[in-house]
Design an enzyme around this catalytic site. Sequence first.
Site, PDB file in Angstrom:
ATOM      1  N   GLU A   1      51.313 -17.999 -17.389  1.00  0.00           N
ATOM      2  CA  GLU A   1      52.109 -18.362 -16.214  1.00  0.00           C
ATOM      3  C   GLU A   1      53.506 -17.768 -16.269  1.00  0.00           C
ATOM      4  OE1 GLU A   1      50.189 -20.507 -17.855  1.00  0.00           O
ATOM      5  OE2 GLU A   1      48.686 -20.983 -16.323  1.00  0.00           O
TER       6      GLU A   1
ATOM      7  N   HIS B   1      45.966 -31.396 -15.380  1.00  0.00           N
ATOM      8  CA  HIS B   1      45.529 -30.629 -14.224  1.00  0.00           C
ATOM      9  C   HIS B   1      45.910 -31.301 -12.898  1.00  0.00           C
ATOM     10  CE1 HIS B   1      43.240 -28.586 -17.293  1.00  0.00           C
ATOM     11  NE2 HIS B   1      42.763 -27.719 -16.412  1.00  0.00           N
TER      12      HIS B   1
END
Length: 325
Positions: free
Chosen positions: A60, A129
């Site tokens: 990321e 998540h």
Amino acid sequence: MAQMTMIQAITDAMRVELKNDPNVLVFGEDVGVNGGVFRATEGLQKEFGEDRVFDTPLAESGIGGLAIGLSLQGFRPVPEIQFFGFVYEVMDSISGQAARLRYRTGGKFNAPITFRSPFGGGVHTPDMHADSLEGLMAQQPGVKVVIPSTPYDAKGLLIASIRDNDPVVFLEHMKLYRSFRQEVPEGEYTIPLGKADVKREGTDISIITYGAMVHESLKAAEELAKEGYSAEVIDLRTVSPIDIETIIASVEKTGRAIVVQEAQKQAGVGANVVAEINDRAILSLEAPVLRVTAPDTIFAFPQAEAAWLPNYKDVIETAKKVLSF
């Protein structure tokens, strides 16, 4: 018009902008051939080629750095963070760099980046998540934070986000991806960022919310109506900047309000709304403004998330406390 799920509306928005502007680029983990973990980018690489829609490494921080570099070269990146629980790895790119770029350069450069990412509970995802971290982003000046609750809003807001010259964090609740369909115009249209939507008119109490909690709040409003209470439901749509004018107009009409968010109470957005109401409309209130939130704990494991997440029954219970004050 076509009947679309939210995920289809999001895909269509990216398709519209990839056609509209050759500087729009879509990239992220598995967004190419696979079309993303939720298939939000399905078919886009085949249609627009590997130079416009492409995969990145599982990093990321690299995705964020690439997005900033491309924006400095005149592109409009639309990177996907595969799950928003992983935003910590890209926080410096978003908050430390993209958010400050226009200010830092005196307007010479912009960061027209739209960071898309799924989030939200109710779908039994693994740890990290489903976290609702929008409050973390809303505290950062220079970043707009958008959370649609319907397919129609998702497409119009995403197109507007991609066209915006400032960085936008565009959060997509996983539970809403395929939960229902709605008529969505074909072609392009935009919904202004920073503008809330009154999803249901009412006169007795204002329910201010966003994301999946819009639907829990609408269900609560229907149940309250059976008991003679008229609840107005406001969908913020953008949690930074917040549409204060629409909120205050509603509160001045109803005299009562609650704020509903899926995130923990300490997470920020709801508290900010309550503070703004107290600052601007306290003399219009007939009762304290209360909140419906998740508890201040780590997001529950899948087996317990139904008990952890707020729902329409919690909204009804809290609304009645305010209505009977």
